[in-house]
Design a protein around this motif. Structure first.
Motif, PDB file in Angstrom:
ATOM      1  N   PHE A 186       0.823  -1.205   0.000  1.00  0.00           N
ATOM      2  CA  PHE A 186       0.000   0.000   0.000  1.00  0.00           C
ATOM      3  C   PHE A 186       0.861   1.262   0.000  1.00  0.00           C
ATOM      4  O   PHE A 186       2.028   1.237   0.418  1.00  0.00           O
ATOM      5  CB  PHE A 186      -0.904   0.021   1.241  1.00  0.00           C
ATOM      6  CG  PHE A 186      -1.940  -1.060   1.253  1.00  0.00           C
ATOM      7  CD1 PHE A 186      -3.117  -0.925   0.539  1.00  0.00           C
ATOM      8  CD2 PHE A 186      -1.736  -2.228   1.981  1.00  0.00           C
ATOM      9  CE1 PHE A 186      -4.076  -1.934   0.551  1.00  0.00           C
ATOM     10  CE2 PHE A 186      -2.683  -3.242   2.001  1.00  0.00           C
ATOM     11  CZ  PHE A 186      -3.857  -3.093   1.286  1.00  0.00           C
ATOM     12  N   SER A 187       0.267   2.366  -0.440  1.00  0.00           N
ATOM     13  CA  SER A 187       0.898   3.676  -0.336  1.00  0.00           C
ATOM     14  C   SER A 187       0.711   4.198   1.090  1.00  0.00           C
ATOM     15  O   SER A 187      -0.065   3.655   1.876  1.00  0.00           O
ATOM     16  CB  SER A 187       0.270   4.652  -1.333  1.00  0.00           C
ATOM     17  OG  SER A 187      -1.098   4.873  -1.008  1.00  0.00           O
ATOM     18  N   ASN A 188       1.408   5.272   1.396  1.00  0.00           N
ATOM     19  CA  ASN A 188       1.319   5.837   2.752  1.00  0.00           C
ATOM     20  C   ASN A 188      -0.077   6.324   3.101  1.00  0.00           C
ATOM     21  O   ASN A 188      -0.464   6.311   4.274  1.00  0.00           O
ATOM     22  CB  ASN A 188       2.329   6.974   2.914  1.00  0.00           C
ATOM     23  CG  ASN A 188       3.733   6.459   3.136  1.00  0.00           C
ATOM     24  OD1 ASN A 188       3.945   5.375   3.684  1.00  0.00           O
ATOM     25  ND2 ASN A 188       4.725   7.233   2.701  1.00  0.00           N
ATOM     26  N   ARG A 189      -0.843   6.746   2.099  1.00  0.00           N
ATOM     27  CA  ARG A 189      -2.199   7.224   2.400  1.00  0.00           C
ATOM     28  C   ARG A 189      -3.093   6.089   2.905  1.00  0.00           C
ATOM     29  O   ARG A 189      -4.139   6.321   3.497  1.00  0.00           O
ATOM     30  CB  ARG A 189      -2.813   7.877   1.165  1.00  0.00           C
ATOM     31  CG  ARG A 189      -3.216   6.919   0.055  1.00  0.00           C
ATOM     32  CD  ARG A 189      -3.712   7.645  -1.179  1.00  0.00           C
ATOM     33  NE  ARG A 189      -4.183   6.721  -2.203  1.00  0.00           N
ATOM     34  CZ  ARG A 189      -4.473   7.079  -3.454  1.00  0.00           C
ATOM     35  NH1 ARG A 189      -4.321   8.348  -3.821  1.00  0.00           N
ATOM     36  NH2 ARG A 189      -4.897   6.186  -4.313  1.00  0.00           N
ATOM     37  N   GLU A 190      -2.654   4.833   2.663  1.00  0.00           N
ATOM     38  CA  GLU A 190      -3.407   3.658   3.114  1.00  0.00           C
ATOM     39  C   GLU A 190      -2.720   2.985   4.294  1.00  0.00           C
ATOM     40  O   GLU A 190      -2.894   1.782   4.521  1.00  0.00           O
ATOM     41  CB  GLU A 190      -3.554   2.663   1.955  1.00  0.00           C
ATOM     42  CG  GLU A 190      -4.237   3.215   0.721  1.00  0.00           C
ATOM     43  CD  GLU A 190      -5.739   3.312   0.881  1.00  0.00           C
ATOM     44  OE1 GLU A 190      -6.233   3.045   1.993  1.00  0.00           O
ATOM     45  OE2 GLU A 190      -6.415   3.644  -0.098  1.00  0.00           O
ATOM     46  N   GLU A 191      -1.965   3.747   5.086  1.00  0.00           N
ATOM     47  CA  GLU A 191      -1.219   3.130   6.178  1.00  0.00           C
ATOM     48  C   GLU A 191      -2.140   2.394   7.152  1.00  0.00           C
ATOM     49  O   GLU A 191      -1.805   1.298   7.633  1.00  0.00           O
ATOM     50  CB  GLU A 191      -0.390   4.163   6.941  1.00  0.00           C
ATOM     51  CG  GLU A 191       0.385   3.546   8.099  1.00  0.00           C
ATOM     52  CD  GLU A 191       1.302   4.534   8.802  1.00  0.00           C
ATOM     53  OE1 GLU A 191       1.811   4.172   9.886  1.00  0.00           O
ATOM     54  OE2 GLU A 191       1.500   5.653   8.294  1.00  0.00           O
ATOM     55  N   ARG A 192      -3.280   2.970   7.455  1.00  0.00           N
ATOM     56  CA  ARG A 192      -4.197   2.307   8.392  1.00  0.00           C
ATOM     57  C   ARG A 192      -4.624   0.949   7.845  1.00  0.00           C
ATOM     58  O   ARG A 192      -4.638  -0.048   8.578  1.00  0.00           O
ATOM     59  CB  ARG A 192      -5.419   3.185   8.654  1.00  0.00           C
ATOM     60  CG  ARG A 192      -6.416   2.569   9.632  1.00  0.00           C
ATOM     61  CD  ARG A 192      -7.566   3.523   9.933  1.00  0.00           C
ATOM     62  NE  ARG A 192      -8.536   2.904  10.825  1.00  0.00           N
ATOM     63  CZ  ARG A 192      -9.519   2.110  10.427  1.00  0.00           C
ATOM     64  NH1 ARG A 192      -9.691   1.859   9.133  1.00  0.00           N
ATOM     65  NH2 ARG A 192     -10.369   1.581  11.310  1.00  0.00           N
ATOM     66  N   LEU A 193      -4.944   0.895   6.564  1.00  0.00           N
ATOM     67  CA  LEU A 193      -5.334  -0.375   5.948  1.00  0.00           C
ATOM     68  C   LEU A 193      -4.155  -1.348   5.931  1.00  0.00           C
ATOM     69  O   LEU A 193      -4.333  -2.551   6.167  1.00  0.00           O
ATOM     70  CB  LEU A 193      -5.847  -0.134   4.530  1.00  0.00           C
ATOM     71  CG  LEU A 193      -6.303  -1.362   3.742  1.00  0.00           C
ATOM     72  CD1 LEU A 193      -7.374  -2.132   4.495  1.00  0.00           C
ATOM     73  CD2 LEU A 193      -6.809  -0.940   2.359  1.00  0.00           C
ATOM     74  N   ALA A 194      -2.958  -0.837   5.666  1.00  0.00           N
ATOM     75  CA  ALA A 194      -1.768  -1.695   5.682  1.00  0.00           C
ATOM     76  C   ALA A 194      -1.597  -2.351   7.043  1.00  0.00           C
ATOM     77  O   ALA A 194      -1.304  -3.552   7.143  1.00  0.00           O
ATOM     78  CB  ALA A 194      -0.529  -0.884   5.311  1.00  0.00           C
ATOM     79  N   ARG A 195      -1.775  -1.577   8.096  1.00  0.00           N
ATOM     80  CA  ARG A 195      -1.585  -2.132   9.442  1.00  0.00           C
ATOM     81  C   ARG A 195      -2.683  -3.136   9.790  1.00  0.00           C
ATOM     82  O   ARG A 195      -2.415  -4.189  10.373  1.00  0.00           O
ATOM     83  CB  ARG A 195      -1.528  -1.004  10.467  1.00  0.00           C
ATOM     84  CG  ARG A 195      -0.272  -0.138  10.333  1.00  0.00           C
ATOM     85  CD  ARG A 195      -0.136   0.852  11.467  1.00  0.00           C
ATOM     86  NE  ARG A 195       1.046   1.692  11.297  1.00  0.00           N
ATOM     87  CZ  ARG A 195       2.279   1.339  11.644  1.00  0.00           C
ATOM     88  NH1 ARG A 195       2.493   0.131  12.193  1.00  0.00           N
ATOM     89  NH2 ARG A 195       3.300   2.144  11.458  1.00  0.00           N
ATOM     90  N   ILE A 196      -3.929  -2.821   9.432  1.00  0.00           N
ATOM     91  CA  ILE A 196      -5.036  -3.733   9.727  1.00  0.00           C
ATOM     92  C   ILE A 196      -4.859  -5.056   8.990  1.00  0.00           C
ATOM     93  O   ILE A 196      -5.096  -6.137   9.542  1.00  0.00           O
ATOM     94  CB  ILE A 196      -6.379  -3.079   9.339  1.00  0.00           C
ATOM     95  CG1 ILE A 196      -6.698  -1.909  10.282  1.00  0.00           C
ATOM     96  CG2 ILE A 196      -7.509  -4.118   9.370  1.00  0.00           C
ATOM     97  CD1 ILE A 196      -7.895  -1.102   9.836  1.00  0.00           C
TER      98      ILE A 196
END
Length: 255
Positions: A186-196
């Motif tokens: 994911f890109s940084n704007r999707e960090e929350r999704l990356a972590r989940i």
């Protein structure tokens, strides 16, 4: 040895986008995503071993079809390696007669087309001159990465993973490390999704690479198709000193 990238995308939708699979020489597969479907029947029949990182569909999609296609062209079972948890998921949810026939019993239980072989993290499996060892991964389902060692050099593939302090001590002990294939979905704007979802984004990957103590080529895999340019641009900013390469289909890495 040569590792040919059959697929390395985090999705489909483009002419050259194939999901994760790596062909080592001619007879070993690391994961069995949609890239496997581009091989000829003769090439498929030559594969003797499949090492699975985990059971998400983008990493196993071609496996059931591959076995069905070439099982009767082979004189011995295809060996599918994975942790016991991974193999149990395959038995329960794929090769269960409801989704796909159980090829570990076809044509007979005594001489099947498919054989499951469990492995453990840290266990070394010798296949000719190649040694394969599972390394720790951290994902939403049971998962590992793999260390491939030819003797002359090593390639490490993280599989799908997120922040993982167990991984780096293993990698840092590899004296002949040449290639590190590491995910950044994911890109940084999707960090929350990356972590989940227990994947990586560039800022997370930058922090992880600070734990790397070996010189090697860094290859970025599992990029989401709609965010490739954005994510690679962010990676150039935050890990540019590592000179990361975007992994692409049909690239061959020697080790």
């Amino acid at each position: 040895m040569k590792a040919r990238i059959l697929g390395c995308s985090g999705g489909i939708g483009g002419r050259h986008l194939r999901t994760t699979s790596i062909l080592v020489n001619h007879d070993v597969l690391i994961d069995a995503g949609t890239g496997v479907a581009d091989l000829s029947m003769a090439e498929l029949a030559m594969i003797d071993h499949v090492f699975l990182t985990h059971t998400h569909l983008d990493h196993i999609a071609a496996l059931p079809l591959m076995i069905d296609t070439v099982g009767d062209m082979r004189d011995k079972p295809l060996i599918v390696h994975g942790t016991e948890a991974v193999l149990q998921i395959l038995r329960n949810h794929i090769f269960n007669w409801a989704v796909w026939p159980d090829f570990s019993e076809i044509p007979t239980a005594e001489a099947p087309f498919l054989q499951f072989r469990p492995l453990r993290v840290g266990q070394k499996i010798r296949l000719g001159e190649l040694t394969v060892a599972a390394v720790p991964a951290e994902h939403t389902v049971p998962a590992v990465g793999y260390h491939l060692d030819s003797g002359a050099g090593s390639l490490v593939f993280t599989g799908d993973t997120t922040v993982n302090d167990r991984f780096w001590p293993v990698v840092n002990r590899i004296g002949n490390l040449r290639h590190l294939i590491i995910e950044c979905a994911f890109s940084n704007r999707e960090e929350r999704l990356a972590r989940i979802s227990k994947h990586m984004c560039p800022d997370m990957l930058a922090a992880e690479l600070m734990k790397l103590e070996r010189d090697c080529e860094i290859h970025i895999t599992h990029l989401k198709p709609g965010q490739i340019e954005l994510t690679m641009g962010e990676l150039a900013t935050c890990i540019g000193d590592f000179k990361p390469h975007m992994l692409q289909t049909n690239v061959v890495l020697e080790f």
